[in-house]
Design an enzyme around this catalytic site. Structure first.
Site, PDB file in Angstrom:
ATOM      1  CB  CYS A  27      -0.907  -0.011   1.229  1.00 43.11           C
ATOM      2  SG  CYS A  27      -2.278   1.130   1.062  1.00 43.11           S
ATOM      3  CG  ASP A 138      -4.562  -0.245   9.731  1.00 39.70           C
ATOM      4  OD1 ASP A 138      -3.514  -0.470  10.373  1.00 39.70           O
ATOM      5  OD2 ASP A 138      -4.616   0.533   8.775  1.00 39.70           O
TER       6      ASP A 138
HETATM    7  O1  LIG Z   1      -1.087   4.989   4.288  1.00 35.97           O
HETATM    8  C1  LIG Z   1      -1.662   6.069   4.511  1.00 35.97           C
HETATM    9  O2  LIG Z   1      -1.035   7.156   4.539  1.00 35.97           O
HETATM   10  C2  LIG Z   1      -3.144   6.099   4.750  1.00 35.97           C
HETATM   11  C3  LIG Z   1      -3.761   7.317   5.023  1.00 35.97           C
HETATM   12  C4  LIG Z   1      -5.120   7.371   5.223  1.00 35.97           C
HETATM   13  C5  LIG Z   1      -5.877   6.224   5.169  1.00 35.97           C
HETATM   14  C6  LIG Z   1      -5.272   4.993   4.916  1.00 35.97           C
HETATM   15  C7  LIG Z   1      -3.912   4.920   4.715  1.00 35.97           C
HETATM   16  N1  LIG Z   1      -3.283   3.695   4.499  1.00 35.97           N
HETATM   17  C8  LIG Z   1      -4.021   2.472   4.479  1.00 35.97           C
HETATM   18  C9  LIG Z   1      -3.329   1.196   4.336  1.00 35.97           C
HETATM   19  O3  LIG Z   1      -3.918   0.282   3.758  1.00 35.97           O
HETATM   20  C10 LIG Z   1      -1.990   0.897   4.991  1.00 35.97           C
HETATM   21  O4  LIG Z   1      -1.333  -0.062   4.236  1.00 35.97           O
HETATM   22  C11 LIG Z   1      -2.216   0.311   6.365  1.00 35.97           C
HETATM   23  O5  LIG Z   1      -2.812   1.286   7.157  1.00 35.97           O
HETATM   24  C12 LIG Z   1      -0.894  -0.148   6.996  1.00 35.97           C
HETATM   25  O6  LIG Z   1       0.035   0.889   7.119  1.00 35.97           O
HETATM   26  P1  LIG Z   1       1.444   0.631   7.864  1.00 35.97           P
HETATM   27  O7  LIG Z   1       1.161   0.526   9.321  1.00 35.97           O
HETATM   28  O8  LIG Z   1       2.293   1.824   7.524  1.00 35.97           O
HETATM   29  O9  LIG Z   1       2.009  -0.627   7.287  1.00 35.97           O
END
Ligand SMILES: O=C(O)c1ccccc1NCC(=O)[C@H](O)[C@H](O)COP(=O)(O)O
Length: 212
Positions: A27, A138
């Site tokens: 992502c 999440d």
């Molecule tokens: O990634 C972002 O900046 C974000 C912002 C607003 C809504 C969703 C967002 N990301 C969603 C995802 O699917 C991410 O992959 C997920 O939250 C995991 O993130 P991480 O903890 O950094 O691996």
């Protein structure tokens, strides 16, 4: 059957247990070269954050360029937070899946190819309200880099095909898959060198560890 959890053990028509590798969603992609690296590394889903407040925001004029030429086997996911209905209609022209990551109602976030992100600290009640293809479990905020509660996620994985998200890294993903048994895993920050910039090395390692 191995001890890798509960969601990756499937049965054939003859009743034999087979192991399906966990699906991987990378992502927060913002660059064409990272899209290509993720595809080469074996990603199943590519996520693009269409939330203007995000450090990984991709504006509409870049959607086509980032997603065109992606092989049919890899699906492109629009990650949104409380979008207008008209915006959603436009996204379906380009993306295969819409992942609702805000406080959407079950009326807006529903149907095939729709995923809903939830955190489980307030219980499982919300999961019952949504009719979606998959849940993304999440931590509280998207892309926070924070781990969610794996015990709660494991309980959810017994009821639904979930994607586990939040704070996953090449170092912890194998253990996460084993303990939670998700249908898929979702990562952003754990495979980056800085926000929105993916590391080829981390992508390869993450996918190898997740699917082993
Ligand atoms: O990634 C972002 O900046 C974000 C912002 C607003 C809504 C969703 C967002 N990301 C969603 C995802 O699917 C991410 O992959 C997920 O939250 C995991 O993130 P991480 O903890 O950094 O691996």
């Amino acid at each position: 059957m191995s001890d890798r959890g509960n969601a990756d053990a499937r049965r054939t028509a003859g009743g034999k247990a087979v192991r399906t590798p966990v699906k991987v969603k990378i992502c927060g992609l913002t660059r064409r070269e990272d899209v290509e690296s993720a595809v080469e590394a074996g990603a199943d889903y590519l996520g693009f954050v269409l939330v203007p407040e995000s450090k990984r925001y991709v504006p509409p004029e870049r959607w086509r360029n980032l997603t065109e030429g992606v092989p049919e086997r890899v699906k492109c996911v629009a990650v949104v937070a409380d979008p207008a209905r008209e915006e959603v209609a436009e996204m379906w022209n380009i993306f295969d899946i819409i992942q609702f990551h805000g406080s959407e109602t079950p009326e807006l976030a529903r149907g095939n190819n729709c995923w809903k992100a939830l955190h489980l600290e307030h219980g499982f009640e919300r999961m019952k309200q949504f009719d979606v293809e998959h849940f993304v479990i999440d931590a509280a905020a998207g892309g926070s880099g924070r781990r969610c509660d794996w015990n709660l996620a494991a309980a959810a994985a017994k009821e639904h095909e979930i994607l586990l998200a939040g704070g996953l890294t090449p170092e912890n993903v194998a253990e996460a898959v084993r303990r939670v048994g998700p249908w898929g895993v979702d990562v952003s920050g754990g495979v980056e060198s800085s926000p929105g910039i993916k590391s080829k090395e981390k992508l390869l390692k993450f996918i190898k560890e997740a699917k082993q």
